[in-house]
Design a protein around this motif. Structure first.
Motif, short mmCIF file in Angstrom:
data_model
loop_
_atom_site.label_atom_id
_atom_site.label_comp_id
_atom_site.label_asym_id
_atom_site.label_seq_id
_atom_site.Cartn_x
_atom_site.Cartn_y
_atom_site.Cartn_z
N GLU A 196 -30.36 62.36 15.32
CA GLU A 196 -30.79 63.54 15.95
C GLU A 196 -29.99 64.41 16.91
N VAL A 197 -29.43 63.35 17.60
CA VAL A 197 -28.64 63.73 18.76
C VAL A 197 -27.20 64.23 18.53
N VAL A 217 -34.83 59.04 22.38
CA VAL A 217 -33.62 58.89 22.86
C VAL A 217 -33.13 59.77 23.78
N ARG A 218 -32.24 59.35 24.75
CA ARG A 218 -31.30 60.22 25.34
C ARG A 218 -29.99 59.58 25.39
N MET A 219 -28.80 60.04 25.15
CA MET A 219 -27.65 59.39 24.84
C MET A 219 -26.58 60.18 25.97
N ALA A 266 -29.00 55.96 26.71
CA ALA A 266 -28.96 56.18 28.18
C ALA A 266 -30.37 56.25 28.62
N GLY A 267 -31.38 56.49 27.82
CA GLY A 267 -32.83 56.72 28.05
C GLY A 267 -33.59 56.53 26.73
N PHE A 268 -34.68 55.99 26.76
CA PHE A 268 -35.33 55.22 25.57
C PHE A 268 -36.79 55.18 25.90
N ALA A 269 -37.74 55.52 24.87
CA ALA A 269 -38.98 55.29 25.07
C ALA A 269 -39.63 55.05 23.45
N GLN A 270 -40.57 54.39 23.32
CA GLN A 270 -41.19 54.30 21.99
C GLN A 270 -42.73 54.14 21.97
N ALA A 330 -35.85 63.56 26.40
CA ALA A 330 -35.44 63.04 25.01
C ALA A 330 -34.33 64.19 24.60
N GLN A 331 -33.18 63.49 23.84
CA GLN A 331 -32.40 64.57 23.13
C GLN A 331 -32.97 64.45 21.83
N GLY A 332 -33.30 63.29 21.24
CA GLY A 332 -33.76 63.07 19.74
C GLY A 332 -35.01 62.19 19.88
N SER A 333 -35.82 62.62 18.87
CA SER A 333 -37.00 61.88 18.51
C SER A 333 -37.30 61.70 17.14
#
Length: 147
Positions: free
Chosen positions: A142-143, A49-51, A57-61, A30-33
């Motif tokens: 955050e990214v 998230v990863r942007m 381009a990447g996501f988790a919750q 992740a680049q931002g949380s």
């Protein structure tokens, strides 16, 4: 709240969405949380998230919320990949308007949020429903993504 109201509010469709939330957990790269919490009920959602090129381009919750908050996270999770910040913000704004102003169901790909129309009458649940959207937007903010 009567039993009939409660049954309508927690319909089978809401419970199905809550039971099958896409992208649960953490994102290793992740680049931002960001974590958001509802002071009313104590529900929390953390989004990771990863942007790439301004899109997810990447996501988790990580979702710790009532069934309504979980259902909202389920709809978000189904269509979040490839979304821009503007896409997420538009979905959040349309969801808020649907709940608070009797607005229309959000546009595709967020139209699955129609399942939450019965929650209009329960403003104490609105904060939990909005958490995943707020956390995702905050994580995206955050990214430092030049694209």
């Amino acid at each position: 709240m009567s039993d009939a109201d409660m049954m309508q509010l927690y319909s089978k469709r809401i419970l199905a969405l809550a039971a099958d939330i896409p992208h649960l957990g953490k994102l290793a790269d992740a680049q931002g949380s960001a974590m958001k919490r509802s002071p009313q009920c104590g529900s929390t959602v953390t989004a990771h998230v990863r942007m790439e090129d301004g899109r997810i381009a990447g996501f988790a919750q990580e979702v710790r919320a009532c069934a309504l908050g979980q259902a909202s996270a389920g709809v978000l999770g189904q269509a979040v990949m490839g979304a821009s910040r503007e896409d997420i913000a538009r979905g959040a704004d349309q969801l808020r308007a649907m709940l608070k102003e009797d607005g229309p169901v959000p546009d595709a790909p967020w139209n699955g949020l129609e399942v939450l129309i019965p929650a209009r009458d329960y403003p104490n649940r609105h904060a939990s429903i909005m958490l995943c959207w707020q956390a995702t937007l905050a994580a995206m903010d955050e990214v430092a993504d030049p694209g």
